[in-house]
Design an enzyme around this catalytic site. Structure first.
Site, PDB file in Angstrom:
ATOM      1  N   LEU A   1     -20.163   3.285  18.148  1.00  0.00           N
ATOM      2  CA  LEU A   1     -19.055   4.173  17.820  1.00  0.00           C
ATOM      3  C   LEU A   1     -18.256   3.629  16.642  1.00  0.00           C
ATOM      4  O   LEU A   1     -17.972   2.435  16.567  1.00  0.00           O
ATOM      5  CB  LEU A   1     -18.129   4.299  19.037  1.00  0.00           C
TER       6      LEU A   1
ATOM      7  N   ASP B   1      -0.466  13.196  21.372  1.00  0.00           N
ATOM      8  CA  ASP B   1       0.914  13.684  21.446  1.00  0.00           C
ATOM      9  C   ASP B   1       1.356  13.801  22.902  1.00  0.00           C
ATOM     10  O   ASP B   1       0.543  14.126  23.784  1.00  0.00           O
ATOM     11  CB  ASP B   1       1.001  15.052  20.752  1.00  0.00           C
TER      12      ASP B   1
ATOM     13  N   HIS C   1       4.597   5.394  25.590  1.00  0.00           N
ATOM     14  CA  HIS C   1       3.701   4.799  24.592  1.00  0.00           C
ATOM     15  C   HIS C   1       2.788   3.755  25.241  1.00  0.00           C
ATOM     16  O   HIS C   1       1.600   3.668  24.923  1.00  0.00           O
ATOM     17  CB  HIS C   1       4.520   4.160  23.474  1.00  0.00           C
TER      18      HIS C   1
END
Length: 257
Positions: free
Chosen positions: A151, A40, A57
């Site tokens: 991962l 955020d 962004h």
């Protein structure tokens, strides 16, 4: 990141021991097995620099690269990123299109390195309702990395936890012959998008907001929460390490003493 082994054994996409609590300690410090991040602050980051929101962004993609690189070095096994919520469709069409373009750029530009570094890509949410080109790219990334054992990178796309829970309950009811009394927590767990994953140990939200915003509501029942003032484009591997250090200072009782 550690290079991908020369060969890897095929197997299911389920994380071993995903259903059990798995506290791990390395060098005296508890390590969160699964970290989920609510990314955020992109818009506020751009506004503070008098830039258009899309610039925030774009800068946020660098933060994604940084945390994906840092996570396995910190001992994290699963990293879930809240990339596009089911509510994000309400944003201006141009911004939504830009976000999809960024995801396309990320997949095209990063998938080879992710694969080489033994990262396994997975998705949760109603991601197949995204534009067809993106769905094809995501399916390709999932298939290409399915046998990797480093991962696990989970992208929450067109994801909303309430929608997920409704779908899970419907699935549990259908599976159990519409006998609502037969449904228990384990059955709902098994019907969630995250059934193959361990529950998140740590949820991090950037930008100072202190809410879950319809993210992993069921799965976060016993997760530790860390809220940081850092805006997402400024979040990096060091910030992720700080969040993990905060997690290590917590005592998780799961309702006991």
């Amino acid at each position: 990141m550690t290079a991908k082994p020369a060969s890897s054994a095929a197997g299911s996409s389920r994380i071993a021991g995903a259903s059990a609590a798995d506290p791990r300690v390395t060098d005296g410090q508890a390590i969160p097995r699964h970290v989920a991040v609510i990314m955020d602050g992109n818009g506020r980051w751009a506004k503070s620099r008098r830039l258009p929101r899309v610039a925030g962004h774009k800068a946020g993609m660098d933060a994604v690269r940084s945390v994906v690189d840092a996570a396995p070095k910190l001992g994290i096994e699963v990293l879930t990123l809240y990339a596009f919520s089911s509510e994000n469709w309400k944003r201006p069409q141009e911004e939504v299109g830009f976000l999809f373009g960024l995801l396309k750029t990320y997949l095209l530009g990063e998938i080879a390195e992710l694969d080489a570094n033994d990262v396994r890509v997975q998705c949760i949410g109603d991601w197949r309702a995204l534009p067809a080109e993106l769905v094809t790219l995501l399916e390709g990334a999932i298939t290409r990395t399915a046998n990797n054992r480093g991962l696990t990178l989970v992208l929450a796309l067109n994801y909303g936890s309430r929608d997920e829970l409704v779908r899970a309950v419907r699935k549990a009811v259908a599976t159990n012959g519409h006998d609502s009394h037969a449904i228990d927590a384990d059955m709902i767990d098994a019907a969630l998008d995250t059934a193959h994953l361990p529950a998140p140990d740590l949820i991090v939200r950037t930008s100072g907001e202190q809410r879950l915003s319809n993210f992993l509501l069921w799965q976060s029942a016993y997760a530790e929460l860390v809220f940081t003032e850092t805006l997402w484009p400024d979040f990096d591997g060091a910030a992720l390490a700080d969040a993990c250090a905060a997690y290590a200072r917590r005592e998780r009782r799961y309702g006991g003493l």
